[in-house]
Design an enzyme around this catalytic site. Structure first.
Site, PDB file in Angstrom:
ATOM      1  N   MET A  38       0.852  -1.190   0.000  1.00  0.00           N
ATOM      2  CA  MET A  38       0.000   0.000   0.000  1.00  0.00           C
ATOM      3  C   MET A  38       0.890   1.244   0.000  1.00  0.00           C
ATOM      4  SD  MET A  38      -3.489  -0.893   1.961  1.00  0.00           S
ATOM      5  CE  MET A  38      -2.956  -0.649   3.627  1.00  0.00           C
ATOM      6  N   GLY A  44      10.949  -2.857   5.680  1.00  0.00           N
ATOM      7  CA  GLY A  44      10.236  -4.139   5.622  1.00  0.00           C
ATOM      8  C   GLY A  44       9.798  -4.444   4.194  1.00  0.00           C
ATOM      9  N   HIS A  45       9.196  -3.450   3.531  1.00  0.00           N
ATOM     10  CA  HIS A  45       8.781  -3.657   2.136  1.00  0.00           C
ATOM     11  C   HIS A  45      10.000  -3.930   1.242  1.00  0.00           C
ATOM     12  CE1 HIS A  45       5.414  -0.773   3.345  1.00  0.00           C
ATOM     13  NE2 HIS A  45       4.767  -1.850   2.954  1.00  0.00           N
ATOM     14  N   GLY A 156       4.896 -10.082   3.773  1.00  0.00           N
ATOM     15  CA  GLY A 156       5.679 -10.034   5.008  1.00  0.00           C
ATOM     16  C   GLY A 156       4.980 -10.762   6.141  1.00  0.00           C
ATOM     17  N   LYS A 158       4.916  -9.878   9.170  1.00  0.00           N
ATOM     18  CA  LYS A 158       4.310  -9.010  10.186  1.00  0.00           C
ATOM     19  C   LYS A 158       2.784  -9.162  10.107  1.00  0.00           C
ATOM     20  CE  LYS A 158       3.217  -4.864  10.167  1.00  0.00           C
ATOM     21  NZ  LYS A 158       2.434  -3.855  10.016  1.00  0.00           N
ATOM     22  N   ASP A 159       2.272  -9.208   8.879  1.00  0.00           N
ATOM     23  CA  ASP A 159       0.836  -9.430   8.679  1.00  0.00           C
ATOM     24  C   ASP A 159       0.590 -10.934   8.611  1.00  0.00           C
ATOM     25  OD1 ASP A 159      -0.154  -6.613   8.337  1.00  0.00           O
ATOM     26  OD2 ASP A 159       1.425  -6.654   6.845  1.00  0.00           O
ATOM     27  N   SER A 195       4.149   1.076   8.055  1.00  0.00           N
ATOM     28  CA  SER A 195       3.918   2.423   7.511  1.00  0.00           C
ATOM     29  C   SER A 195       3.198   3.290   8.531  1.00  0.00           C
ATOM     30  CB  SER A 195       3.071   2.343   6.244  1.00  0.00           C
ATOM     31  OG  SER A 195       3.703   1.523   5.305  1.00  0.00           O
TER      32      SER A 195
HETATM   33  O1  PAF Z   1      -0.101  -5.842   3.371  1.00  0.00           O
HETATM   34  C1  PAF Z   1      -0.545  -4.878   2.703  1.00  0.00           C
HETATM   35  O2  PAF Z   1       0.088  -3.851   2.541  1.00  0.00           O
HETATM   36  C2  PAF Z   1      -1.922  -4.998   2.077  1.00  0.00           C
HETATM   37  O3  PAF Z   1      -2.807  -5.648   2.911  1.00  0.00           O
HETATM   38  C3  PAF Z   1      -1.881  -5.645   0.685  1.00  0.00           C
HETATM   39  C4  PAF Z   1      -1.420  -7.086   0.742  1.00  0.00           C
HETATM   40  C5  PAF Z   1      -0.978  -4.841  -0.236  1.00  0.00           C
HETATM   41  C6  PAF Z   1      -3.286  -5.635   0.067  1.00  0.00           C
HETATM   42  O4  PAF Z   1      -3.788  -4.353  -0.063  1.00  0.00           O
END
Ligand code: PAF
Length: 301
Positions: A38, A44-45, A156, A158-159, A195
């Site tokens: 997003m 992390g990204h 990731g 984290k989620d 973020s």
């Molecule tokens: O983890 C995220 O940033 C969001 O949930 C994702 C996977 C991009 C979906 O919008």
């Protein structure tokens, strides 16, 4: 994987551009990776992009703040948007194509009428407090898979619940995309990178680390022989309560596949928690029997 010289990241904003550029990047037998985000990229990204580069020849990342996954009263409007910076960082990380559609491009007919049902896994952990959230996540992820047709997609840990659900969706619906889950990246004091951390005040930032400290204390207790789920949860709560600005939303010891609560923790159990500081929602998790750099920490099979 064949070495690929970075020529540019290409920014594409429309479906037509996406189709055209995907076509021009697809060489014979080349593997395509997708890192959906997003935006407002942080280390992390960037680690997801690094991992994706190892797994494929062509790297596509997406930046889309997906309204479907925000509930009423959540932070959709104020969610940080900084495409120029994201574009630069993605380029430095070797992203070939950055897909950054507007809402009207993703959902030209308004919000989709058909959506992905996460089933019971979507009602657990964060899902209990964010109704509709995982429906929105899965709907956009599956849509991105359809538009970009990756061989592999990287998320990731984290989620954690999101990663479990996406893995499950791919298996249950035969989506034909490999799902790679990359380790969680932390600040030097342990706070999980997100973020949303930028919303924290200086004092809030000091309080926020209580979430990680609580989880880490419970993991230490587990290593010392405490296996009772409720004792470990209490340990998290006790340490978190020393951080006055941190309000826990939930703490649970769960099975890494079914996400069901475990009364007795095992080495693969995941200790997951969410809380608020300064109205900022924070989430974090640890695998009880694995160190942070243990590859099992990234595995959810
Ligand atoms: O983890 C995220 O940033 C969001 O949930 C994702 C996977 C991009 C979906 O919008």
């Amino acid at each position: 994987m064949s070495a690929r010289v970075l020529r540019r990241p290409l920014l594409v904003r429309t479906r037509e551009e996406l189709e055209r550029e995907l076509e021009s990047l697809r060489g014979d037998g080349e593997r395509r990776a997708l890192v959906p985000t997003m935006g407002s990229l942080h280390p992390g990204h960037l680690s997801l992009m690094d991992r994706a580069r190892e797994l494929a020849d062509v790297l596509v990342a997406s930046v889309f703040v997906n309204p479907l996954q925000f509930g009423p009263g959540e932070d959709l409007e104020r969610y940080p948007r900084e495409l120029d910076r994201d574009f630069r960082l993605a380029g430095e990380r070797g992203v070939d194509l950055l897909f950054a559609p507007d809402v009207e491009v993703m959902y030209p007919d308004g919000h989709p009428r058909v959506r992905m049902d996460p089933g019971p896994l979507g009602d657990r952990l964060c899902g209990r407090f964010r109704p509709g959230h995982f429906q929105g996540v899965l709907s956009v992820v599956v849509k991105l898979f359809g538009m970009i047709r990756p061989d592999v997609a990287v998320f990731g840990r984290k989620d954690f619940q999101q990663a479990v659900l996406i893995r499950r969706a791919v298996l249950d619906l035969e989506l034909g995309v490999e799902i790679e889950v990359a380790p969680l990246v932390r600040e030097p004091d342990g706070l999980a990178m997100s973020s949303r951390n930028r919303y924290l005040t200086d004092e809030g930032r000091r309080q926020a680390v209580g979430l990680y400290r609580g989880l880490a204390a419970a993991r230490d207790a587990y290593r010392d022989g405490d296996v009772s789920g409720s004792v470990l949860v209490e340990r998290v709560r006790a340490v978190a309560s020393e951080h006055s600005g941190l309000q826990l939303q939930y703490v649970q010891v769960v099975d890494p596949v079914t996400l069901e609560a475990r009364n007795e923790a095992g080495s693969d159990s995941v200790l997951a928690a969410a809380g608020f500081v300064d109205d900022v929602r924070l989430i974090d998790n640890l695998v009880l029997g694995a160190g942070e750099d243990d590859p099992r920490c990234a595995l959810l099979e």
